[in-house]
Design a protein around this motif. Sequence first.
Motif, mmCIF file in Angstrom:
data_model
loop_
_atom_site.group_PDB
_atom_site.id
_atom_site.type_symbol
_atom_site.label_atom_id
_atom_site.label_comp_id
_atom_site.label_asym_id
_atom_site.label_seq_id
_atom_site.Cartn_x
_atom_site.Cartn_y
_atom_site.Cartn_z
ATOM 1 N N TRP A 224 0.839 -1.193 0.000
ATOM 2 C CA TRP A 224 0.000 0.000 0.000
ATOM 3 C C TRP A 224 0.876 1.245 0.000
ATOM 4 C CZ3 TRP A 224 -5.350 0.397 2.564
ATOM 5 C CH2 TRP A 224 -6.061 -0.800 2.415
ATOM 6 N N ALA A 225 0.511 2.219 -0.825
ATOM 7 C CA ALA A 225 1.142 3.539 -0.790
ATOM 8 C C ALA A 225 0.248 4.476 0.008
ATOM 9 C CB ALA A 225 1.353 4.077 -2.199
ATOM 10 N N ASP B 196 -1.574 2.431 -11.856
ATOM 11 C CA ASP B 196 -1.186 1.542 -12.950
ATOM 12 C C ASP B 196 -0.050 0.611 -12.551
ATOM 13 O OD1 ASP B 196 -3.117 2.687 -14.532
ATOM 14 O OD2 ASP B 196 -1.730 4.029 -15.583
ATOM 15 N N LEU B 197 0.793 1.057 -11.637
ATOM 16 C CA LEU B 197 1.887 0.214 -11.161
ATOM 17 C C LEU B 197 1.366 -0.977 -10.372
ATOM 18 C CD1 LEU B 197 5.016 -0.034 -10.958
ATOM 19 C CD2 LEU B 197 4.861 1.312 -8.852
ATOM 20 N N GLY B 198 0.190 -0.840 -9.797
ATOM 21 C CA GLY B 198 -0.416 -1.946 -9.061
ATOM 22 C C GLY B 198 -0.424 -1.774 -7.560
ATOM 23 N N LEU B 199 -0.189 -0.537 -7.095
ATOM 24 C CA LEU B 199 -0.190 -0.291 -5.659
ATOM 25 C C LEU B 199 -1.580 0.080 -5.162
ATOM 26 C CD1 LEU B 199 3.068 1.822 -5.208
ATOM 27 C CD2 LEU B 199 2.774 -0.648 -4.997
ATOM 28 N N GLU C 146 3.406 -4.467 3.338
ATOM 29 C CA GLU C 146 4.466 -3.457 3.302
ATOM 30 C C GLU C 146 3.881 -2.145 2.821
ATOM 31 O OE1 GLU C 146 7.603 -4.914 0.838
ATOM 32 O OE2 GLU C 146 6.439 -4.816 -1.006
ATOM 33 N N ILE C 147 4.548 -1.064 3.219
ATOM 34 C CA ILE C 147 4.033 0.287 3.020
ATOM 35 C C ILE C 147 5.036 1.118 2.225
ATOM 36 C CG2 ILE C 147 3.301 2.414 4.180
ATOM 37 C CD1 ILE C 147 1.384 0.083 4.671
#
Length: 388
Positions: free
Chosen positions: A164-165, A187-190, A235-236
């Motif tokens: 996650w962002a 788009d990156l998948g985050l 993870e963050i």
Amino acid sequence: MSVSSTRVAAVRGTASAAAVTGTVAGAALGIGWHYSSVLIDPRSRSGFPERVLSTTDGSVALARSRLCAQPGVWGLRWDSGPGRDGGLAVLGPVLEQGRGRVVREHLGGPRPPVGPAVIDAGPFDPDPAARGPAFAEVVIDTPLGPAPAWDVPPARGREFGATWAIHVHGRGGSRREALRVLPALHDLGLHQLVISYRNDGTAPDGPDGRSHLGDTEWEDLDAAVGHALERGAEEIVLVGWSMGAAVSGAFLDRSPRAAHVAAVVWDAPLLDWRATLRRQAANRYLPPPLAGVASRLTTRRIGIDFDRFDLARRPPAVRPPTMVVHSDADSAVPVSVSRGFVAAAPGLGWPVRYLEVAGVEHTGSWNADPQVYEDAVTGFLRDTLGAG
């Protein structure tokens, strides 16, 4: 002149000098107090310093200024007034300039009316729907109460594990700051969480209603990380603008949850409060010592230890791989601090990648060239996280 007359004159001279010294000291304290008050007031005071001169179907002419002539893509915001509604337009590259005017391409949004306006680094309103990705309004249970956030799941079929962002806006900013880079990370998948924090106008106010410059705001970020972990994040990635770096730096130093942070992206980061205060004092034509007066008064008023916010000298306990982006024309947060931090990073055991952008103001690096910015940030995250 008699001896007694000489003594009287000396006493009077000493009294006059003391009075002048006291007046100067009082003035310094007064100016320092005012500067400190502006610093800890969380409200934004942008105003509408620019002026729209004319518009066509595809262009907008503005009175020439340094901000109006910046390269890239920008928002143009205007306030409501007699006979006009407030709005936000997207301005593209400069088409021509000279004779006191700058003409820019009009890329989107309503046609601006003639009159006062302001250049806005955030060209998109009001939420992630303006950029395409689906999202949900959620609430983070912070120590001060419920704070709103946008929950933006990754693009279907592009999910990148359980990463996650979490986006952290700057002082006087808002969640919309994240709308520029949000589609690239989508788009990156985050999975993304765009948070609010105390005193920003949407989250609960702090007990004293003052900005604590990251010293307490990190607790709201900590709650947001806990929210993500409870919902499956493993993870963050922390993404912060300006004071968002001070907030996330304090989190990395003080939170047990910091061990979950795999990467950090900082845009125009506030890595040293004292250096930033000196720069902003100079912007106001104040003598450098007054920045020191203001910082000491600020410490007394909100209890902040500015030494803990000099990250090159006092790095946080957790130092994940970090991407720093800064513009060389930033008049709010000096680029020299980022350069010094990057130079010091190897000795701190802190992996840091750096991108410097030319010719734009504070947090304007995306605006200068969105593709270059997004390629740099997503490339860093692919390399760091192993995203495909």
